[in-house]
Design an enzyme around this catalytic site. Structure first.
Site, short mmCIF file in Angstrom:
data_model
loop_
_atom_site.label_atom_id
_atom_site.label_comp_id
_atom_site.label_asym_id
_atom_site.label_seq_id
_atom_site.Cartn_x
_atom_site.Cartn_y
_atom_site.Cartn_z
CD GLU A 184 -23.68 -17.06 18.48
OE1 GLU A 184 -23.54 -16.14 17.64
OE2 GLU A 184 -24.79 -17.44 18.90
CD GLU A 203 -26.49 -19.15 12.69
OE1 GLU A 203 -26.99 -18.52 11.75
OE2 GLU A 203 -25.99 -18.59 13.70
#
Length: 339
Positions: free
Chosen positions: A148, A143
């Protein structure tokens, strides 16, 4: 099978010449500019939806839907809207878009121009997952979190990788910030990664802020970023990391995406440098990190036999090779070996 990219240059003893070698540039291979009719759903040829309210492994509070209430086109932008409403047994709704089973890429530059939402318990993200997730699971698929943000940190974004032995709270990442401590939600910013062999580098507004290579992994942990990855965009509500919304958190919350673009690495010429001191020639050239290069020479054009001086592994910056010169002319060849 090995493939070669080769370049030759004539060097004359006692002089310095510019060499040419291939170095990295970017060519646009895919994009979504979100130029559809206002109120329409995102282009289904490019994006699908993950639907449900499972908590997504993070104890999130939202139910992801495919409704235009939660994801739609407005004024040339994608709107992902998190709402406070009762739906599917949850108290919030939002959307999670992905290119899985449609589009995926190994290596290259992925970027999006985004204006993120703000507020306690709000968790916008632009990220990727390996296409082999159905066979190897997470985190074996790898990932890459391109961007974020958690609402309680308005001046900080995070770039992170997750893989076997470095996932969840043990992911390997770094924070990014804006000049003067500005808040990310105040404006649009371009969030990007450049993913090459054995290196991923994070950017905000084209300023690099974090780089990771296999050397950063825990001992024995595998570097799994060798397979294609697909893109995801979502706004989560609550969860283990951001915490839950509170009385200060307004709704609805909107993430605006101006565009998403993917570029492939291309090969364009870059000058190399040579210097000669007495009978010692130094050849310096830019390299890709982790790529293998072979340097060869011969004394005349009609000689079919190139002599290998050395093989080296690129350091991602500038590498140097030396050779002892004789008299007359000498020819050199630099090859990048594509494994």
């Amino acid at each position: 099978m090995r493939h070669w990219i080769r370049f030759s240059c004539l060097l004359v003893c006692g002089a310095c010449f510019a060499l040419r070698v291939q170095a990295q540039n970017w060519t646009l291979v895919w994009s979504d500019e979100f130029n559809q009719t206002n109120g329409s759903s995102p282009n289904s040829a490019k994006w699908g939806f993950e639907v449900g309210g499972t908590g997504w492994g993070n104890n999130e509070l939202e139910y992801y839907t495919s409704r235009t209430n939660n994801a739609r086109i407005e004024n040339g932008q994608l709107v992902i809207e998190a709402r406070r409403e009762s739906y599917g047994g949850k108290d919030y709704t939002s959307a999670r878009l992905l290119t899985k089973a449609r589009w995926s890429w190994a290596y290259g530059r992925s970027e999006a121009r985004i204006k993120i939402p703000r507020g306690q318990g709000i968790w916008p993200a632009f990220w990727t997952l390996g296409t082999n997730i159905s066979s190897v699971g997470w985190p074996g698929c790898g990932e890459i979190d391109i961007m974020e943000n958690i609402g309680r940190e308005p001046g900080t974004i995070h770039g992170t990788i997750h893989g076997p032995g470095y996932s969840g709270g043990n992911g390997i990442g770094g924070p990014g910030a804006l000049p003067g401590g500005a808040f990310f939600a105040d404006d649009f910013h371009v969030y990007a990664i450049e993913w090459t062999t054995n290196q991923i580098k994070w950017f905000v507004d084209n300023h690099p802020y974090f780089t990771v290579t296999p050397a950063n992994l825990p001992a024995g942990a595998p570097w799994v970023f060798t397979q294609p990855q697909y893109l995801l965009l979502n706004v989560a509500v609550g969860g283990n990391w951001p915490g839950n919304p509170d009385a200060t958190t307004p709704f609805p919350q909107r993430m605006l995406v101006d565009y998403v673009r993917v570029y492939a690495a291309t090969e364009t010429p870059l000058a190399l440098s040579t210097t000669k001191t007495n009978d010692l020639l130094r050849i310096s050239f830019a390299t890709f990190l982790g790529q293998t290069y072979q340097i060869e020479s011969k004394n005349n054009l009609i000689d079919a036999n190139w002599q290998v001086l050395t093989n080296l592994i690129g350091d991602g910056a500038t590498n140097m090779v030396t050779d002892t010169l004789g008299t007359g002319q000498r020819y050199y060849r630099v090859s990048r070996i594509l494994n």
